[in-house]
Every structure is written in structure tokens, then in C-alpha cells.
Design a protein around this motif. Structure first.
Motif, PDB file in Angstrom:
ATOM      1  N   ARG A 212      47.574 -41.879  23.185  1.00  0.00           N
ATOM      2  CA  ARG A 212      46.706 -42.978  23.627  1.00  0.00           C
ATOM      3  C   ARG A 212      47.520 -44.130  24.184  1.00  0.00           C
ATOM      4  N   ALA A 213      48.685 -44.378  23.604  1.00  0.00           N
ATOM      5  CA  ALA A 213      49.491 -45.532  24.009  1.00  0.00           C
ATOM      6  C   ALA A 213      50.134 -45.340  25.376  1.00  0.00           C
ATOM      7  N   LEU A 214      50.464 -44.090  25.739  1.00  0.00           N
ATOM      8  CA  LEU A 214      51.110 -43.817  27.024  1.00  0.00           C
ATOM      9  C   LEU A 214      50.040 -43.587  28.080  1.00  0.00           C
ATOM     10  N   GLU A 215      49.559 -44.652  28.653  1.00  0.00           N
ATOM     11  CA  GLU A 215      48.458 -44.568  29.612  1.00  0.00           C
ATOM     12  C   GLU A 215      48.895 -43.794  30.857  1.00  0.00           C
ATOM     13  N   GLY A 216      47.978 -42.958  31.343  1.00  0.00           N
ATOM     14  CA  GLY A 216      48.241 -42.207  32.561  1.00  0.00           C
ATOM     15  C   GLY A 216      49.108 -40.985  32.367  1.00  0.00           C
ATOM     16  N   HIS A 217      49.537 -40.710  31.137  1.00  0.00           N
ATOM     17  CA  HIS A 217      50.370 -39.538  30.871  1.00  0.00           C
ATOM     18  C   HIS A 217      49.506 -38.341  30.475  1.00  0.00           C
ATOM     19  N   THR A 218      49.916 -37.174  30.929  1.00  0.00           N
ATOM     20  CA  THR A 218      49.306 -35.921  30.495  1.00  0.00           C
ATOM     21  C   THR A 218      50.151 -35.348  29.373  1.00  0.00           C
ATOM     22  N   THR A 219      49.516 -34.957  28.279  1.00  0.00           N
ATOM     23  CA  THR A 219      50.231 -34.424  27.126  1.00  0.00           C
ATOM     24  C   THR A 219      50.003 -32.926  27.026  1.00  0.00           C
ATOM     25  N   LEU A 220      51.099 -32.175  26.946  1.00  0.00           N
ATOM     26  CA  LEU A 220      51.046 -30.718  26.790  1.00  0.00           C
ATOM     27  C   LEU A 220      51.575 -30.369  25.405  1.00  0.00           C
ATOM     28  N   ILE A 221      50.738 -29.748  24.591  1.00  0.00           N
ATOM     29  CA  ILE A 221      51.105 -29.421  23.215  1.00  0.00           C
ATOM     30  C   ILE A 221      51.418 -27.936  23.116  1.00  0.00           C
ATOM     31  N   ILE A 222      52.653 -27.620  22.743  1.00  0.00           N
ATOM     32  CA  ILE A 222      53.106 -26.235  22.652  1.00  0.00           C
ATOM     33  C   ILE A 222      53.326 -25.885  21.186  1.00  0.00           C
ATOM     34  N   SER A 223      52.564 -24.947  20.685  1.00  0.00           N
ATOM     35  CA  SER A 223      52.810 -24.453  19.334  1.00  0.00           C
ATOM     36  C   SER A 223      53.905 -23.393  19.406  1.00  0.00           C
ATOM     37  N   ALA A 224      54.477 -23.070  18.251  1.00  0.00           N
ATOM     38  CA  ALA A 224      55.630 -22.158  18.231  1.00  0.00           C
ATOM     39  C   ALA A 224      55.301 -20.806  18.838  1.00  0.00           C
ATOM     40  N   GLU A 225      54.089 -20.290  18.585  1.00  0.00           N
ATOM     41  CA  GLU A 225      53.758 -18.954  19.083  1.00  0.00           C
ATOM     42  C   GLU A 225      53.514 -18.943  20.591  1.00  0.00           C
ATOM     43  N   GLN A 226      53.410 -20.140  21.210  1.00  0.00           N
ATOM     44  CA  GLN A 226      53.167 -20.194  22.640  1.00  0.00           C
ATOM     45  C   GLN A 226      54.415 -20.492  23.461  1.00  0.00           C
ATOM     46  N   VAL A 227      55.573 -20.492  22.826  1.00  0.00           N
ATOM     47  CA  VAL A 227      56.806 -20.775  23.553  1.00  0.00           C
ATOM     48  C   VAL A 227      57.055 -19.728  24.624  1.00  0.00           C
ATOM     49  N   GLN A 228      56.480 -18.548  24.461  1.00  0.00           N
ATOM     50  CA  GLN A 228      56.636 -17.515  25.492  1.00  0.00           C
ATOM     51  C   GLN A 228      56.063 -17.976  26.827  1.00  0.00           C
ATOM     52  N   HIS A 229      55.172 -18.965  26.803  1.00  0.00           N
ATOM     53  CA  HIS A 229      54.586 -19.492  28.026  1.00  0.00           C
ATOM     54  C   HIS A 229      55.266 -20.790  28.467  1.00  0.00           C
ATOM     55  N   LEU A 230      56.498 -21.017  28.005  1.00  0.00           N
ATOM     56  CA  LEU A 230      57.167 -22.274  28.293  1.00  0.00           C
ATOM     57  C   LEU A 230      57.266 -22.539  29.791  1.00  0.00           C
ATOM     58  N   ALA A 231      57.586 -21.513  30.577  1.00  0.00           N
ATOM     59  CA  ALA A 231      57.706 -21.702  32.027  1.00  0.00           C
ATOM     60  C   ALA A 231      56.383 -22.181  32.624  1.00  0.00           C
TER      61      ALA A 231
END
Length: 478
Positions: free
Chosen positions: A278-297
Motif C-alpha cells: 500500500r505504501a509503494l504507490e504505483g508499484h505492481t507486487t508479484l508474490i512468488i511462493s516456493a513451489e512457483q519458483v519454476q515460473h521465475l522467468a
């Protein structure tokens, strides 16, 4: 009438019926085929007289593709007709070139839609496969949008535009594609939101299917209960850093940054990330859980597209352990991928990495010590006496606590996490309700809650609640 004459008459009727039906079906099929629509639209021009331009986009941005198509009429594009498209062979992708040459038959059908949730706003109705006849810059254009599904690669959306094979026709097609591409690159459906990638239902392919928009709980600045030293590090390395990005770039300094949040479970790392979104206005946040690291690219592709962005990788120790403790080549591959993505970003990339861990000692040395990958480690310690008092005040909102109850909680909870105190407040209210007490939660209610949490579950219960194993024994001695 003899039987032979009757039989010949019936046979003749059947033959005529079959012939008429076949001719009728051919005519109907020709009227509804995409090639027939194209020939009519381009006034009978042959394959040699037209050309086709193509673009390909990840299927996960199909909401923005549809929004860009819907906005064409505002860009001087005249939409003459639009239909759905069906391919007779579902295992082959749809192409206008294949349709014109007869190798890939396409028929017009009623449009088929799917609904894509983009979070908060009205969902976007997306045409799965569609064909448009257009006029733009005085030129006739045909446009095909189709989904491409392949077991060995992520799903994509292909966009083909057919035009006359003339300088004017080619220029009109390229201009339209550039407008669509620019609108898609702006990513209005997802910019500034909190996102994660969805896996496809087909587990065999492991392909990324779409984007999920999250709505995290709202956390205000006053709800961040941390030591002053931790708050100052957060303010300087996150809030002020993002505010000063433009000035840093003017001085030739990098605008990307890597942070490591570490500390015991329940000390507020995820809670703080909720505040930062909320504090970083205009930023998009991408949340990566450990099991999704395969999609890091795939995540990094989105992070670059949606800059400025924050990439959060929780429990990074699950994939970034010291190399001596990696058990399979696949684990090391994921680690290398993470390091390469962090180290390979351009200096002007407006991307902030936030990695979290409960076990900093288990991290790979190359990640934890090399500048440019992690620029600042920020410790989230167990709350001190002052912090515990503030946490009691924060999590007791809506109830009345006596002063001696607050003092007792602070005295008996040395070595607990913020999560422990939050649960303690809830459990105290539960005891209070069971005893049909007054408006004030009593000291007895607090004592009962503390006793249950500290002594009635053993060391494992303490660990689960975010407390050191010695706290119960210290409380007994006191």
C-alpha cells in the motif's frame, strides 16, 4: 406401376436428395468459411495479392489483449464485422495463411467467451478465437485472434492481420499492430496490483495459464510494531529509495535493489510486506511462493513489463540453501535461475526484490553476501518489552483491558513473537465470553489464556505459536 419402376423412382429420389444436400452444405459452408469472408472483403484477391503480419503474446495477458481490441474503434478503426472462429482440427493452431491455402480450414461460428477476473473491477469478457473484418487508414484488413495451446510451451495468443500486399496495405497493418501492442504493453488490467501466476489445469504441461489478482489485508503505518532501527532501515531502503529513484538515475546509480527480510516466524515479515504494497504507490507486487519458483522467468517478464514493481519471494531458503545442502540438480538449477535474474537486471530496472526467510543461516553464500543481489538485510527480531506493550494495544482494539492485565502480559511474554500476542488477545476474549464477564477482559481471562498457550501443549505448541521453548519455564520461576 411395376416394382422395378417404383424402385428406380425411389433410388432416383434418394440420389437427388443426397446431391442437393451436398451442394447445399457446400454453399452454406462456403458462406460461413473464413476464406470466403476474406475473399469477399478483399474483393477476390488471390493469395499472392495479400500479406499477413503476426504478433504473439502470452495467454496470461489476454484480458489486456481483449481491452486493446475493444478500444480499436476509438483509434480510427472501422469494424465491419466480427465472428467467432472454429478450427476443424483442434490440434493445429489457427492461421490466416493456412486458411487461405486450404490446409487449415476455419469456419465462422458464434463467438465463445471466457470471463477473466482482473481484481476489483468488472471482469473482462474475452473472445477465445475471433475474426474481425476492418477498415483502417482506407485499407481493408482482416484480423484473427486465436489461442495456441501446446503441451511443451506456455499457452499464447496469436494475432494475425491480413492486408493487401501494397505499401499502403502493409503500412496500415503494421500501424494497427503497433497500436494494439502498445495498448497491451501498458497492461491496464494488472498494473499497480498484487499478482501471482496461476498454473494450468493440465499438470503435464506445467504451463502458466493466467494471472490471479490478490487483495491483501490493509495494514497502516501505525500497525507496524518493530524496533526503531528496523523501521529506519525499512524507511531508507524501501520507502525513500523508491521515492528517490529518478534522482538516483540522474546520478548514474542503479534503480534496482535486493532486500532480505529475516527473523523468527511470526515477527512481522509478511505483515510488513502487506503494508509496503500500500505504501509503494504505483508499484505492481508479484508474490512468488516456493513451489512457483519454476515460473521465475515468467514472473520476471511480468516484473519488467509492469515496472515499477516489487518481486516478493517468500521462504527463499527453500530454494536458496547453501550449495552443500542441495540434493538434486533441479534444486541448483532453480537457485542459479534466481541468482541470474537478480544479477542480470539492467541498472535502470525499477524492480525491488524482497526475499524472506526464517533461517538466514541456511542461505547460499552467493545470494546472501554478494552486493547487487542482496543490498540490505533487515532483521525482524522478537519484540522487546516496549514492542510487546504496543502489540497488546494494537491487538486489543475493541476490548477493554485493565492496566494490571497489560503489565502481566508484557511481563510473562518475553521471547514471544507478534503472532503469539495476537493469538493471546483472541484467546483472552474467548475465555472472557465463556465466563459471561463484564465489558472489561479480566486478569483471570488473561491468565487462563496464557496458561493454556504456555503449558498445555508442550514445547511443540510454543514453537507453533511463535515462542521460545524457555518462556514457559521462565514464567513458572517468576
Amino acid at each position: 406401376m411395376d416394382y422395378l419402376t417404383f424402385f428406380c423412382g425411389v433410388l432416383t429420389g434418394i440420389v437427388l436428395f443426397v446431391i442437393i444436400k451436398d451442394v447445399t452444405m457446400r454453399l452454406l459452408s462456403d458462406k460461413t468459411s473464413i476464406p470466403s469472408l476474406l475473399r469477399k472483403h478483399f474483393r477476390g484477391k488471390s493469395v499472392d495479392d495479400v500479406c499477413i503480419s503476426e504478433r504473439r503474446f502470452p495467454a496470461r495477458v489476454r484480458a489486456d489483449i481483449q481491452r486493446a481490441i475493444d478500444a480499436m474503434k476509438n483509434e480510427g478503426v472501422e469494424i465491419l464485422a466480427s465472428v467467432g472462429v472454429q478450427n476443424e482440427n483442434i490440434y493445429h493452431g489457427m492461421t490466416l495463411a493456412g486458411a487461405m491455402q486450404g490446409s487449415n480450414p476455419l469456419s465462422s461460428v458464434s463467438p465463445e467467451y471466457e470471463t477473466v477476473d482482473i481484481g476489483g473491477e468488472a471482469p473482462v469478457r474475452v473472445v477465445k478465437n475471433g475474426f474481425w473484418m476492418l477498415r483502417y487508414q482506407g485499407e481493408a484488413l482482416g484480423m484473427l485472434v486465436s489461442r495456441m495451446l501446446h503441451p511443451c510451451s506456455p499457452p499464447s495468443v496469436n494475432l494475425h492481420v491480413q492486408s493487401c500486399n501494397t505499401p499502403a496495405g502493409t503500412a496500415a497493418a503494421e500501424s494497427l499492430l503497433e497500436k494494439l501492442e502498445s495498448a497491451i504493453q501498458s497492461a491496464p488490467s494488472y498494473r499497480g496490483k498484487i499478482l501471482s501466476l496461476e498454473d494450468a489445469g493440465d499438470e503435464y504441461s506445467g504451463a502458466v495459464a493466467g494471472i490471479r489478482v490478490h487483495k491483501l489485508r490493509e495494514v497502516e503505518r501505525e500497525q507496524i510494531i518493530l524496533p526503531d532501527s528496523t523501521l529506519k532501515l525499512l524507511e531508507r531502503n524501501v520507502i525513500q529509495f523508491t521515492k528517490n529513484r529518478a534522482q538516483l538515475a540522474n546520478f548514474g546509480q542503479s534503480t534496482r535493489k535486493g532486500l532480505l527480510f529475516y527473523g523468527p516466524p511470526g515477527t512481522g515479515k509478511t505483515h510488513t510486506i502487506h503494508f509496503l504494497t500500500r505504501a509503494l504507490e504505483g508499484h505492481t507486487t508479484l508474490i512468488i511462493s516456493a513451489e512457483q519458483v519454476q515460473h521465475l522467468a515468467d514472473y520476471m517478464t511480468l516484473a519488467r513489463l509492469l515496472q515499477p514493481s516489487v518481486v516478493v519471494l517468500e521462504d527463499v531458503d527453500l530454494i536458496a540453501r547453501d550449495r552443500e545442502h542441495l540434493q538434486t540438480p533441479g534444486q541448483e538449477s532453480l537457485l542459479n535461475k534466481l541468482l541470474n535474474e537478480m544479477d542480470g537486471l539492467k541498472e535502470d530496472a525499477a524492480i525491488l526484490f524482497i526475499l524472506t526467510t526464517n533461517r538466514p543461516e541456511a542461505l547460499e553464500g552467493a545470494l546472501a553476501s554478494r552486493p547487487g543481489r542482496v543490498d540490505q538485510a533487515i532483521e525482524f527480531p522478537l519484540p522487546d518489552e516496549e514492542g510487546r506493550a504496543k502489540l497488546v494495544e494494537l491487538y486489543s482494539q475493541g476490548m477493554r483491558l485493565s492496566e494490571d492485565s497489560v503489565a502481566e502480559i508484557v511481563r510473562r511474554t518475553e521471547g514471544v513473537s507478534a503472532a503469539f500476542i495476537k493469538e493471546l488477545m483472541r484467546r483472552s476474549v474467548q475465555f472472557h465470553l465463556e465466563h459471561n464477564g463484564t465489558d472489561t477482559v479480566s486478569r483471570e481471562d488473561v491468565d487462563n489464556a496464557l496458561d493454556e498457550m504456555l503449558f498445555h501443549g508442550g514445547k511443540l505448541n510454543l514453537k507453533l505459536l511463535g515462542a521460545t521453548s524457555r518462556i514457559g519455564y521462565q514464567s513458572v520461576e517468576s
